[in-house]
Design a protein around this motif. Structure first.
Motif, PDB file in Angstrom:
ATOM      1  N   HIS A 198       0.818  -1.208   0.000  1.00  0.00           N
ATOM      2  CA  HIS A 198       0.000   0.000   0.000  1.00  0.00           C
ATOM      3  C   HIS A 198       0.860   1.269   0.000  1.00  0.00           C
ATOM      4  O   HIS A 198       2.027   1.248   0.366  1.00  0.00           O
ATOM      5  CB  HIS A 198      -0.911   0.022   1.230  1.00  0.00           C
ATOM      6  CG  HIS A 198      -1.964  -1.033   1.231  1.00  0.00           C
ATOM      7  ND1 HIS A 198      -1.698  -2.355   1.023  1.00  0.00           N
ATOM      8  CD2 HIS A 198      -3.307  -0.950   1.432  1.00  0.00           C
ATOM      9  CE1 HIS A 198      -2.827  -3.054   1.089  1.00  0.00           C
ATOM     10  NE2 HIS A 198      -3.815  -2.220   1.321  1.00  0.00           N
ATOM     11  N   LEU A 199       0.225   2.355  -0.416  1.00  0.00           N
ATOM     12  CA  LEU A 199       0.826   3.675  -0.289  1.00  0.00           C
ATOM     13  C   LEU A 199       0.433   4.281   1.047  1.00  0.00           C
ATOM     14  O   LEU A 199      -0.693   4.074   1.518  1.00  0.00           O
ATOM     15  CB  LEU A 199       0.353   4.585  -1.429  1.00  0.00           C
ATOM     16  CG  LEU A 199       0.853   4.214  -2.821  1.00  0.00           C
ATOM     17  CD1 LEU A 199      -0.005   4.884  -3.883  1.00  0.00           C
ATOM     18  CD2 LEU A 199       2.315   4.596  -2.994  1.00  0.00           C
ATOM     19  N   ASP A 200       1.344   5.008   1.632  1.00  0.00           N
ATOM     20  CA  ASP A 200       1.109   5.661   2.915  1.00  0.00           C
ATOM     21  C   ASP A 200       0.836   7.142   2.657  1.00  0.00           C
ATOM     22  O   ASP A 200       1.734   7.882   2.252  1.00  0.00           O
ATOM     23  CB  ASP A 200       2.345   5.478   3.799  1.00  0.00           C
ATOM     24  CG  ASP A 200       2.159   6.102   5.170  1.00  0.00           C
ATOM     25  OD1 ASP A 200       1.122   5.843   5.791  1.00  0.00           O
ATOM     26  OD2 ASP A 200       3.054   6.849   5.603  1.00  0.00           O
ATOM     27  N   ILE A 201      -0.402   7.564   2.874  1.00  0.00           N
ATOM     28  CA  ILE A 201      -0.813   8.937   2.540  1.00  0.00           C
ATOM     29  C   ILE A 201      -1.421   9.598   3.773  1.00  0.00           C
ATOM     30  O   ILE A 201      -2.344   9.057   4.395  1.00  0.00           O
ATOM     31  CB  ILE A 201      -1.823   8.940   1.376  1.00  0.00           C
ATOM     32  CG1 ILE A 201      -1.170   8.352   0.120  1.00  0.00           C
ATOM     33  CG2 ILE A 201      -2.331  10.358   1.099  1.00  0.00           C
ATOM     34  CD1 ILE A 201      -2.113   8.096  -1.016  1.00  0.00           C
ATOM     35  N   ARG A 202      -0.878  10.768   4.084  1.00  0.00           N
ATOM     36  CA  ARG A 202      -1.390  11.523   5.235  1.00  0.00           C
ATOM     37  C   ARG A 202      -2.084  12.783   4.735  1.00  0.00           C
ATOM     38  O   ARG A 202      -1.543  13.522   3.919  1.00  0.00           O
ATOM     39  CB  ARG A 202      -0.253  11.870   6.192  1.00  0.00           C
ATOM     40  CG  ARG A 202       0.370  10.660   6.858  1.00  0.00           C
ATOM     41  CD  ARG A 202       1.522  11.020   7.767  1.00  0.00           C
ATOM     42  NE  ARG A 202       2.086   9.831   8.403  1.00  0.00           N
ATOM     43  CZ  ARG A 202       1.668   9.331   9.559  1.00  0.00           C
ATOM     44  NH1 ARG A 202       0.673   9.914  10.212  1.00  0.00           N
ATOM     45  NH2 ARG A 202       2.240   8.259  10.070  1.00  0.00           N
ATOM     46  N   ALA A 203      -3.289  13.005   5.267  1.00  0.00           N
ATOM     47  CA  ALA A 203      -4.081  14.174   4.865  1.00  0.00           C
ATOM     48  C   ALA A 203      -4.916  14.640   6.043  1.00  0.00           C
ATOM     49  O   ALA A 203      -5.697  13.865   6.602  1.00  0.00           O
ATOM     50  CB  ALA A 203      -4.994  13.826   3.689  1.00  0.00           C
ATOM     51  N   HIS A 207      -5.019   9.209   8.169  1.00  0.00           N
ATOM     52  CA  HIS A 207      -3.852   8.476   7.694  1.00  0.00           C
ATOM     53  C   HIS A 207      -4.398   7.337   6.823  1.00  0.00           C
ATOM     54  O   HIS A 207      -5.116   6.468   7.307  1.00  0.00           O
ATOM     55  CB  HIS A 207      -3.087   7.936   8.909  1.00  0.00           C
ATOM     56  CG  HIS A 207      -1.834   7.221   8.569  1.00  0.00           C
ATOM     57  ND1 HIS A 207      -1.129   6.507   9.494  1.00  0.00           N
ATOM     58  CD2 HIS A 207      -1.150   7.096   7.415  1.00  0.00           C
ATOM     59  CE1 HIS A 207      -0.063   5.974   8.934  1.00  0.00           C
ATOM     60  NE2 HIS A 207      -0.069   6.323   7.671  1.00  0.00           N
ATOM     61  N   TYR A 208      -4.082   7.372   5.532  1.00  0.00           N
ATOM     62  CA  TYR A 208      -4.660   6.431   4.578  1.00  0.00           C
ATOM     63  C   TYR A 208      -3.634   5.405   4.133  1.00  0.00           C
ATOM     64  O   TYR A 208      -2.459   5.734   3.924  1.00  0.00           O
ATOM     65  CB  TYR A 208      -5.174   7.173   3.339  1.00  0.00           C
ATOM     66  CG  TYR A 208      -6.296   8.144   3.641  1.00  0.00           C
ATOM     67  CD1 TYR A 208      -7.624   7.750   3.568  1.00  0.00           C
ATOM     68  CD2 TYR A 208      -6.013   9.463   3.989  1.00  0.00           C
ATOM     69  CE1 TYR A 208      -8.649   8.650   3.843  1.00  0.00           C
ATOM     70  CE2 TYR A 208      -7.030  10.350   4.263  1.00  0.00           C
ATOM     71  CZ  TYR A 208      -8.342   9.941   4.197  1.00  0.00           C
ATOM     72  OH  TYR A 208      -9.351  10.826   4.476  1.00  0.00           O
ATOM     73  N   GLN A 209      -4.093   4.172   3.963  1.00  0.00           N
ATOM     74  CA  GLN A 209      -3.313   3.122   3.327  1.00  0.00           C
ATOM     75  C   GLN A 209      -4.056   2.765   2.045  1.00  0.00           C
ATOM     76  O   GLN A 209      -5.125   2.177   2.073  1.00  0.00           O
ATOM     77  CB  GLN A 209      -3.194   1.901   4.246  1.00  0.00           C
ATOM     78  CG  GLN A 209      -2.462   2.171   5.546  1.00  0.00           C
ATOM     79  CD  GLN A 209      -0.990   2.470   5.327  1.00  0.00           C
ATOM     80  OE1 GLN A 209      -0.423   2.138   4.298  1.00  0.00           O
ATOM     81  NE2 GLN A 209      -0.363   3.111   6.311  1.00  0.00           N
ATOM     82  N   ALA A 210      -3.470   3.172   0.909  1.00  0.00           N
ATOM     83  CA  ALA A 210      -4.139   3.003  -0.378  1.00  0.00           C
ATOM     84  C   ALA A 210      -3.438   1.964  -1.232  1.00  0.00           C
ATOM     85  O   ALA A 210      -2.204   1.971  -1.353  1.00  0.00           O
ATOM     86  CB  ALA A 210      -4.171   4.336  -1.128  1.00  0.00           C
ATOM     87  N   GLU A 211      -4.216   1.075  -1.797  1.00  0.00           N
ATOM     88  CA  GLU A 211      -3.635   0.105  -2.723  1.00  0.00           C
ATOM     89  C   GLU A 211      -3.136   0.806  -3.980  1.00  0.00           C
ATOM     90  O   GLU A 211      -2.101   0.447  -4.542  1.00  0.00           O
ATOM     91  CB  GLU A 211      -4.675  -0.963  -3.079  1.00  0.00           C
ATOM     92  CG  GLU A 211      -5.072  -1.839  -1.903  1.00  0.00           C
ATOM     93  CD  GLU A 211      -6.048  -2.927  -2.311  1.00  0.00           C
ATOM     94  OE1 GLU A 211      -6.157  -3.216  -3.529  1.00  0.00           O
ATOM     95  OE2 GLU A 211      -6.695  -3.497  -1.418  1.00  0.00           O
ATOM     96  N   VAL A 212      -3.907   1.793  -4.424  1.00  0.00           N
ATOM     97  CA  VAL A 212      -3.552   2.574  -5.607  1.00  0.00           C
ATOM     98  C   VAL A 212      -3.956   4.013  -5.345  1.00  0.00           C
ATOM     99  O   VAL A 212      -4.963   4.274  -4.678  1.00  0.00           O
ATOM    100  CB  VAL A 212      -4.296   2.069  -6.876  1.00  0.00           C
ATOM    101  CG1 VAL A 212      -3.949   2.938  -8.086  1.00  0.00           C
ATOM    102  CG2 VAL A 212      -3.956   0.617  -7.157  1.00  0.00           C
ATOM    103  N   ALA A 213      -3.191   4.971  -5.866  1.00  0.00           N
ATOM    104  CA  ALA A 213      -3.568   6.377  -5.760  1.00  0.00           C
ATOM    105  C   ALA A 213      -3.259   7.090  -7.072  1.00  0.00           C
ATOM    106  O   ALA A 213      -2.379   6.677  -7.830  1.00  0.00           O
ATOM    107  CB  ALA A 213      -2.827   7.066  -4.607  1.00  0.00           C
ATOM    108  N   CYS A 214      -4.013   8.155  -7.326  1.00  0.00           N
ATOM    109  CA  CYS A 214      -3.782   8.955  -8.527  1.00  0.00           C
ATOM    110  C   CYS A 214      -3.865  10.429  -8.150  1.00  0.00           C
ATOM    111  O   CYS A 214      -4.842  10.859  -7.511  1.00  0.00           O
ATOM    112  CB  CYS A 214      -4.788   8.633  -9.625  1.00  0.00           C
ATOM    113  SG  CYS A 214      -4.429   9.451 -11.196  1.00  0.00           S
ATOM    114  N   ILE A 215      -2.852  11.195  -8.510  1.00  0.00           N
ATOM    115  CA  ILE A 215      -2.800  12.625  -8.228  1.00  0.00           C
ATOM    116  C   ILE A 215      -3.535  13.366  -9.347  1.00  0.00           C
ATOM    117  O   ILE A 215      -3.107  13.349 -10.503  1.00  0.00           O
ATOM    118  CB  ILE A 215      -1.343  13.110  -8.132  1.00  0.00           C
ATOM    119  CG1 ILE A 215      -0.637  12.416  -6.971  1.00  0.00           C
ATOM    120  CG2 ILE A 215      -1.282  14.627  -7.974  1.00  0.00           C
ATOM    121  CD1 ILE A 215       0.872  12.653  -6.946  1.00  0.00           C
ATOM    122  N   CYS A 216      -4.635  14.005  -8.992  1.00  0.00           N
ATOM    123  CA  CYS A 216      -5.465  14.747  -9.955  1.00  0.00           C
ATOM    124  C   CYS A 216      -5.742  16.147  -9.416  1.00  0.00           C
ATOM    125  O   CYS A 216      -6.867  16.667  -9.556  1.00  0.00           O
ATOM    126  CB  CYS A 216      -6.781  14.023 -10.192  1.00  0.00           C
ATOM    127  SG  CYS A 216      -6.643  12.317 -10.758  1.00  0.00           S
TER     128      CYS A 216
END
Length: 378
Positions: A198-203, A207-216
């Motif tokens: 997973h990706l480790d994303i903080r917002a 605190h998110y654990q995402a299998e996939v993410a896309c920057i839009c």
């Protein structure tokens, strides 16, 4: 203290027209999607634009950008119908046609020079005489001798941005997309020890654990990419708009001159824009730019002097150094993607962008060669 980690199948960073379109397409394909936006969903450049959908190539072409234009232009009528069926919201999609004016020898020469390209791409157009222009658009009769030429494109369409975004949001909600506002992304990291894939994303506070993410995230994608160590040519370019309210529609078709335009709505409203200003991340109108737009609009259509100005606003377009968006996987990651930098064409290219990115995320391949759109191109 942050909330415990939240799991996401797909996390879309940015809730403008690109992000919401991608979320909708992924949800239609059975993915569980979360959309994060630093502000209010659908209130950035996507909302602020005029909704012009230029004609796209109709013949087979090899250029990736032209393929993107062609695919998106074909999809817009389909999306308008699908969104109406799914949400009951009329997006304001209209096949209004577009007129391109030339009032200088240089502009006339440029448009005449483009005719060969339009013919090669199968884009239908007609070069109108002054009499033909006035016959089709009587309110433009006062242009008179200042006109050097006019070109009409029957396949130029329009959509009302706020309605289109409302429809996308409703369509996403209907499919269970989790929409989160006012949570700016602070960091995007490599997989954590606990969640290796997973990706480790903080917002914000999450605190998110995402299998996939896309920057839009439009113009703000520059910051997201830099935080990842990815140099890029995305830059904020401010545009400003004037909305007139007239008793009746003054025009049938969109009118373009250079980078400026008049977009008529069915209810008598008429959008006039725009300017291009590199002022960083300042989203505010200025008296000078608004006056500049008014002077140009009223020079084309003096009848606007009798129409009320309903409102003015500004937005930040996500420009890029070469005018092409960044699309595809981010170097060093196999589950982190980007779709940003569309400049003036975000809404126009949103259908194709969402479709091919959804295809890429799910299957690992897509129908358009994305190498020219890669991050890190120089």
């Amino acid at each position: 203290m942050r909330d415990k980690s939240l799991h996401c199948d797909v996390l879309v960073i940015g809730g403008g027209v690109i992000g919401l379109s991608l979320a909708w397409q992924l949800a239609l394909r059975g993915r569980q999607v979360t959309v994060l936006d630093a502000g209010d969903l659908g209130r950035g450049a996507s909302w602020a634009g005029a909704g012009i959908l230029p004609p796209g190539p109709t013949r087979e072409i090899n250029d990736s950008y032209d393929q993107l234009c062609s695919l998106s232009h074909k999809m817009h009528p389909e999306w308008a119908a699908q969104l109406m069926e799914a949400t009951g919201i009329d997006t304001g999609f209209r096949k209004s046609g577009g007129v391109y004016l030339a009032r200088s020898p240089a502009e006339a020469a440029t448009l005449r020079g483009n005719e060969l390209t339009w013919e090669q791409q199968g884009i239908a157009f007609a070069r109108w005489s002054t009499d033909e222009l006035i016959q089709n658009e009587p309110e433009l009769a006062r242009l008179g001798e200042s006109l050097r030429g006019a070109w009409f494109f029957p396949a130029e369409y329009q959509v009302r941005n706020p309605r289109h975004l409302r429809a996308l949001r409703a369509a996403c909600e209907n499919l269970g997309v989790r929409l989160i506002e006012n949570e700016p992304v602070e960091s995007i990291g490599k997989p954590s020890i606990e969640f290796q894939s997973h990706l480790d994303i903080r917002a914000g506070e999450r605190h998110y654990q995402a299998e996939v993410a896309c920057i839009c995230s439009g113009a703000w994608a520059r910051r997201n990419l830099l935080q990842l160590g990815q140099n890029n040519g995305i830059m904020p370019v401010r545009g400003q708009m004037v909305l007139y309210k007239c008793e009746k529609p003054l025009l049938k078709a969109i009118v373009n001159e250079g980078h400026r335009y008049l977009v008529p709505r069915d209810d008598g409203r008429l959008l006039a824009g725009s300017v291009e200003e590199e002022v960083g991340y300042k989203i505010e109108t200025t008296p000078q730019a608004i006056q500049q737009i008014q002077s140009w609009a009223q020079g084309i259509l003096p009848q606007l002097r009798a129409c009320a100005i309903e409102r003015t606003w500004a937005g930040l377009r996500p420009g890029s150094f070469d005018g092409w968006p960044y699309l595809g996987a981010i170097p060093g990651y196999d589950n982190l993607f980007v779709a940003a930098g569309h400049f003036r064409s975000g809404l126009y290219l949103s259908c194709a962008t969402a479709s091919i990115l959804a295809e890429l995320i799910i299957t690992g391949a897509c129908s358009i060669d994305l190498f020219p759109f890669r991050v890190g191109r120089g």
